[in-house]
Design a protein around this motif. Structure first.
Motif, PDB file in Angstrom:
ATOM      1  N   LEU A   1       0.761  -1.083  -0.155  1.00 11.66           N
ATOM      2  CA  LEU A   1       0.202  -0.054  -0.214  1.00 11.66           C
ATOM      3  C   LEU A   1       1.359   1.036  -0.211  1.00 11.66           C
ATOM      4  N   TYR A   2       2.157   1.556   0.671  1.00 12.49           N
ATOM      5  CA  TYR A   2       2.640   3.091   1.559  1.00 12.49           C
ATOM      6  C   TYR A   2       4.032   2.497  -0.545  1.00 12.49           C
ATOM      7  N   ALA A   3       4.187   1.370  -1.007  1.00 13.75           N
ATOM      8  CA  ALA A   3       4.707   1.526  -1.755  1.00 13.75           C
ATOM      9  C   ALA A   3       3.980   2.064  -3.034  1.00 13.75           C
ATOM     10  N   VAL A   4       2.770   1.407  -3.090  1.00 16.86           N
ATOM     11  CA  VAL A   4       1.599   2.085  -4.400  1.00 16.86           C
ATOM     12  C   VAL A   4       1.507   3.379  -4.478  1.00 16.86           C
ATOM     13  N   GLY A   5       1.273   3.989  -3.174  1.00 19.37           N
ATOM     14  CA  GLY A   5       0.686   5.090  -3.062  1.00 19.37           C
ATOM     15  C   GLY A   5       2.156   5.919  -3.410  1.00 19.37           C
ATOM     16  N   THR A   6       3.076   5.770  -2.713  1.00 15.98           N
ATOM     17  CA  THR A   6       4.527   7.020  -3.062  1.00 15.98           C
ATOM     18  C   THR A   6       4.160   6.434  -4.568  1.00 15.98           C
ATOM     19  N   THR A   7       4.652   5.582  -4.774  1.00 17.28           N
ATOM     20  CA  THR A   7       5.183   5.746  -6.796  1.00 17.28           C
ATOM     21  C   THR A   7       4.713   6.155  -7.417  1.00 17.28           C
ATOM     22  N   ALA A   8       2.881   5.806  -6.911  1.00 21.31           N
ATOM     23  CA  ALA A   8       1.704   7.044  -7.530  1.00 21.31           C
ATOM     24  C   ALA A   8       1.605   8.484  -7.653  1.00 21.31           C
ATOM     25  N   PHE A   9       2.179   8.553  -6.278  1.00 26.17           N
ATOM     26  CA  PHE A   9       2.568  10.329  -5.906  1.00 26.17           C
ATOM     27  C   PHE A   9       3.643  10.697  -6.578  1.00 26.17           C
ATOM     28  N   ILE A  10       4.295  10.272  -6.802  1.00 30.75           N
ATOM     29  CA  ILE A  10       5.393  10.473  -7.383  1.00 30.75           C
ATOM     30  C   ILE A  10       6.193  10.978  -8.566  1.00 30.75           C
ATOM     31  N   GLY A  11       5.360   9.887  -8.857  1.00 25.76           N
ATOM     32  CA  GLY A  11       5.080   9.325 -10.405  1.00 25.76           C
ATOM     33  C   GLY A  11       3.740  10.677 -10.841  1.00 25.76           C
ATOM     34  N   LEU A  12       2.771  11.439 -10.334  1.00 24.28           N
ATOM     35  CA  LEU A  12       2.648  12.004 -10.524  1.00 24.28           C
ATOM     36  C   LEU A  12       3.301  13.608 -10.428  1.00 24.28           C
ATOM     37  N   ILE A  13       3.165  14.118  -9.175  1.00 20.83           N
ATOM     38  CA  ILE A  13       4.498  15.281  -9.808  1.00 20.83           C
ATOM     39  C   ILE A  13       5.393  15.159 -10.186  1.00 20.83           C
ATOM     40  N   ILE A  14       6.140  14.107 -10.879  1.00 20.99           N
ATOM     41  CA  ILE A  14       7.340  14.211 -12.194  1.00 20.99           C
ATOM     42  C   ILE A  14       6.226  14.397 -13.635  1.00 20.99           C
ATOM     43  N   TYR A  15       5.913  14.007 -13.699  1.00 19.90           N
ATOM     44  CA  TYR A  15       4.429  14.114 -15.184  1.00 19.90           C
ATOM     45  C   TYR A  15       4.159  15.640 -14.846  1.00 19.90           C
ATOM     46  N   ASN A  16       3.501  15.874 -13.742  1.00 18.38           N
ATOM     47  CA  ASN A  16       3.237  17.603 -13.597  1.00 18.38           C
ATOM     48  C   ASN A  16       4.408  18.370 -13.936  1.00 18.38           C
ATOM     49  N   ILE A  17       5.599  18.633 -13.682  1.00 12.91           N
ATOM     50  CA  ILE A  17       6.932  19.200 -13.542  1.00 12.91           C
ATOM     51  C   ILE A  17       7.090  18.983 -14.842  1.00 12.91           C
ATOM     52  N   ASN A  18       7.356  17.716 -15.276  1.00  9.07           N
ATOM     53  CA  ASN A  18       7.366  17.412 -16.837  1.00  9.07           C
ATOM     54  C   ASN A  18       6.428  18.679 -18.254  1.00  9.07           C
ATOM     55  N   GLN A  19       5.457  18.539 -17.820  1.00 10.32           N
ATOM     56  CA  GLN A  19       4.285  19.215 -18.257  1.00 10.32           C
ATOM     57  C   GLN A  19       3.977  20.950 -17.903  1.00 10.32           C
ATOM     58  N   TYR A  20       5.367  21.217 -16.963  1.00 20.83           N
ATOM     59  CA  TYR A  20       5.066  22.630 -16.779  1.00 20.83           C
ATOM     60  C   TYR A  20       6.527  23.008 -17.999  1.00 20.83           C
ATOM     61  N   TYR A  21       7.757  22.578 -17.347  1.00 21.50           N
ATOM     62  CA  TYR A  21       8.932  22.975 -18.062  1.00 21.50           C
ATOM     63  C   TYR A  21       8.533  22.516 -19.499  1.00 21.50           C
ATOM     64  N   ALA A  22       8.040  21.078 -20.167  1.00 19.19           N
ATOM     65  CA  ALA A  22       7.232  21.605 -21.965  1.00 19.19           C
ATOM     66  C   ALA A  22       6.123  22.787 -21.681  1.00 19.19           C
ATOM     67  N   GLN A  23       5.481  22.963 -20.848  1.00 21.36           N
ATOM     68  CA  GLN A  23       4.463  24.343 -21.519  1.00 21.36           C
ATOM     69  C   GLN A  23       5.245  25.168 -21.894  1.00 21.36           C
ATOM     70  N   LYS A  24       6.380  25.524 -20.184  1.00 24.70           N
ATOM     71  CA  LYS A  24       6.856  26.735 -20.309  1.00 24.70           C
ATOM     72  C   LYS A  24       7.653  26.999 -21.981  1.00 24.70           C
ATOM     73  N   SER A  25       8.403  25.526 -22.256  1.00 24.20           N
ATOM     74  CA  SER A  25       9.103  25.410 -23.339  1.00 24.20           C
ATOM     75  C   SER A  25       8.182  26.743 -25.249  1.00 24.20           C
ATOM     76  N   LEU A  26       7.534  25.745 -24.402  1.00 17.41           N
ATOM     77  CA  LEU A  26       6.236  25.692 -25.839  1.00 17.41           C
ATOM     78  C   LEU A  26       6.188  27.506 -25.686  1.00 17.41           C
ATOM     79  N   LEU A  27       5.979  27.765 -24.331  1.00 16.21           N
ATOM     80  CA  LEU A  27       5.880  29.570 -24.331  1.00 16.21           C
ATOM     81  C   LEU A  27       6.462  30.337 -25.101  1.00 16.21           C
ATOM     82  N   GLN A  28       7.823  29.896 -24.508  1.00 19.54           N
ATOM     83  CA  GLN A  28       9.227  30.577 -25.264  1.00 19.54           C
ATOM     84  C   GLN A  28       9.447  30.316 -26.571  1.00 19.54           C
TER      85      GLN A  28
END
Lengths: 462, 202
Positions: free
Chosen positions: A46-73
């Protein structure tokens, strides 16, 4: 039967009752306790799945953020380039080379006409003029073009010349024409407004005959194209003369893309929130103050202050306190109280000051709702125990004593995870979360181990 | 990882000490083992202080929850059974305190001295006695059980229940009288046999 015998017989009878354990009894207990015990491996998963999902979401979000930033540039750079292009003057003409191949039908084994033709073609020149003045074509020929197959000439009336594709990448069409004053010759304008006149084939369009053309000394110019004289480069398999394409120098609008301006590093826009809240768990109530700093649209770090109140432990007398804790209450909390005075109504309440540290994730839903998730810990910084009891001198006189004892705390002892919903109404956010606290270490002042509870927060965005 | 995941201590189902150690580490399997081991003992305590099976189940669950939550306070030098008994009895008293604790406080003068035949109780099954005990008013039953079965003195009972010592004595006598009365009403045939026996003997 004597009364003592009656009591004794009754005691024996009652003590002989031994209910049998059934699995349902344990299930009833776990249901009563409110928590179904999860096996160790289950917890780990439970902890492993929860933590992995959460970290995955954060990484995905950061990726999206920088991709969007690059596109805007990129969009910004392109917009700047378009602006520059609008205001830029046409640059100096650039010379490009175009080769035009002409095929001449020649009888096999006849040398003389070949030589003649070769010589003639070497002198052949096209002269074209540009600008608003009427274009004219000077086609130098010493012999009537009847000997040359009209279909093999480079340009035929109405047909577009075959230019190197690179030069016509901007899809400008050059319409070949003969006859300077031809009224039916299509004329097109380039970006600078100058007319481009095409090069015609052997058959002139209009009234002028090519036989009267004069040999031009300079390379022909078509609009912004400079065309060099044709050269015979050989005879192909069909025994046709192969003429090298003349060099055509184009006068294209030259645009040099400006270098993208060096953009200084821009910190992500931070948004801060602050608010109050309260949490409730079994035997635990905790009002809190929270501040939150967003490090992206969906990720934030929060901290604050929590004051946790554990439900009090109550004992009727100091004797009961001793029975439960094997500790002498009188020595601990009322050493100066006369032994004749009874100690009653003991109440012990633990108070804990904590700093909650959380990494929060927000997933937008519809209608201003956000799904929230957080992981972190509550750092214990201060703990005190409020001991309240009554000293009874006689049946009617009571004296209430309140002692507050500070005790040492274990700062890092838990891992907290939570999930819930948030409704945002403008700058105000209402958050309801369910949380679980896993005790990684068990300090003595915490009565229960892992626990689950709920919390409510009212947040304001600055 | 050891920060978050603790290795669960091993325990032996038959070794109470190892079960207690594992319970201190909140091992759910050990908790189940301890519950199973002392369920019978605990339930019998709760049954005699409760008015019904349902109430006894609630009390035993509450009691065991207290046991698991406070097991780190348990001193292994002391007998576990006594510690468990104290917790369960106190839980029963907590329930008593939530109920009508001042009901049925009668004057001691009104209590009739019991006249009771020998061997009558022996002929009644334990479960039937328990049913009669459960029919007693809570205050009577609590005092009676604390005094007769768990061995508390009237002074201790008075302290525990926040009542006068005299009230404790009164409640005890009333409980005993009520029980004897119930036996007479519910089992008259036992008396008939007993009286016939006496007449024959004489």
């Amino acid at each position: 039967m004597k009364t003592d015998q009656f009591d004794e017989t009754l005691r024996k009878k009652i003590e002989s009752i031994e209910p049998i354990f059934h699995e349902a009894d344990w299930q009833r207990f776990t249901a009563f306790a409110g928590t179904q015990p999860i096996p160790f491996w289950g917890k780990a998963t439970l902890y492993a799945v929860g933590t992995t999902a959460f970290i995955g979401l954060i990484i995905y979000n950061i990726n999206q953020y920088y991709a969007q930033k690059s596109l805007l540039q990129k969009v910004h750079t392109l917009a700047q380039q378009i602006d520059n292009l609008k205001h830029q003057q046409p640059a100096a003409p650039q010379r490009d080379t175009i080769y035009i191949t002409r095929y001449l039908a020649m009888p096999v084994g006849v040398d003389a006409p070949q030589k003649t033709l070769r010589n003639k073609l070497q002198d052949e020149t096209l002269q074209l003029t540009t600008g608003k003045t009427t274009p004219s074509l000077n086609y130098a020929q010493t012999e009537s073009p009847s000997s040359i197959d009209n279909t093999t000439t480079a340009y035929k009336s109405g047909a577009e010349p075959k230019f190197a594709s690179g030069l016509l990448a901007n899809k400008r069409h050059i319409q070949p024409t003969f006859g300077a004053r031809s009224s039916d010759t299509p004329q097109r304008t380039n970006t600078s407004g100058s007319a481009i006149n095409g090069v015609g084939g052997a058959e002139p369009v209009g009234g002028n005959e090519p036989t009267n053309h004069q040999l031009a000394a300079t390379p022909p110019v078509v609009g912004n194209l400079h065309i060099e004289p044709l050269t015979i480069i050989g005879i192909d398999s069909g025994n046709r003369m192969k003429v090298a394409e003349p060099k055509i120098y184009t006068q294209t609008a030259y645009y040099e893309a400006p270098k993208p301006p060096k953009t200084p590093f821009v910190w992500p826009q931070f948004t801060a929130r602050a608010g109050i809240g309260s949490g409730v768990a079994a035997g635990y109530f905790v009002p809190s103050f929270t501040t939150e700093l967003f490090i992206g649209k969906q990720v934030s770090v929060s901290s604050g202050l929590k004051i946790g109140y554990f439900s009090p432990e109550k004992y009727f007398t100091d004797e009961q306190f001793f029975k439960k804790k094997q500790l002498d209450f009188r020595k601990m909390h009322a050493p100066k109280a006369p032994p004749a005075q009874e100690i009653l109504n003991i109440s012990e309440r633990v108070q804990l000051v904590q700093i909650p540290i959380r990494l929060n994730y927000y997933q937008p839903l519809k209608r201003g709702f956000w799904l929230t998730g957080a992981v972190g810990t509550d750092v214990d910084i201060y703990g005190s125990k409020r001991v309240k009891f009554d000293l009874r001198a006689n049946r009617s006189e009571f004296e209430q004593i309140i002692n507050i004892d500070k005790f040492p705390v274990l700062p890092l002892n838990n891992f907290v995870f939570s999930a819930g919903l948030e409704k945002r109404l403008g700058r105000v956010g209402l958050q309801v979360n369910a949380y679980g606290m896993v005790q990684t270490r068990r300090p003595p002042y915490k009565k229960s181990g892992n626990n689950f509870g709920g919390e409510f927060k009212l947040l304001y965005q600055f | 990882m050891s920060l978050f995941f603790k290795k669960q201590p091993q325990f032996n189902d038959t070794d109470l000490a190892s079960i207690v150690v594992a319970c201190k580490e909140q091992n759910p399997h050990a908790q189940r083992a301890l519950f199973k081991l002392f369920f019978s003992y605990g339930k019998s305590i709760c049954l005699r202080y409760s008015a019904s099976q349902e109430e006894a189940e609630e009390v035993i669950n509450d009691g065991f929850l207290k046991v698991f939550n406070n097991i780190h306070k348990y001193d292994p030098q002391q007998p576990f059974k006594a510690w468990l008994r104290t917790i369960l009895v106190n839980t029963c008293i907590d329930y008593y305190r939530r109920r009508d604790k001042y009901t049925y406080q009668l004057d001691i003068e009104r209590v009739e001295s019991p006249v009771f035949e020998e061997n009558v109780l022996d002929k009644i099954a334990a479960d039937e006695i328990l049913v009669m005990v459960q029919k007693l008013p809570t205050s009577y039953r609590t005092v009676f059980m604390l005094y007769v079965v768990d061995g508390y003195s009237h002074r201790e009972i008075a302290d525990l229940l926040h009542i006068n010592e005299g009230t404790s004595r009164s409640n005890f006598l009333k409980a005993r009288g009520k029980l004897q009365e119930m036996i007479r009403i519910n089992y008259p045939h036992l008396y008939t046999v007993s009286l016939t026996k006496k007449i024959n003997e004489n």
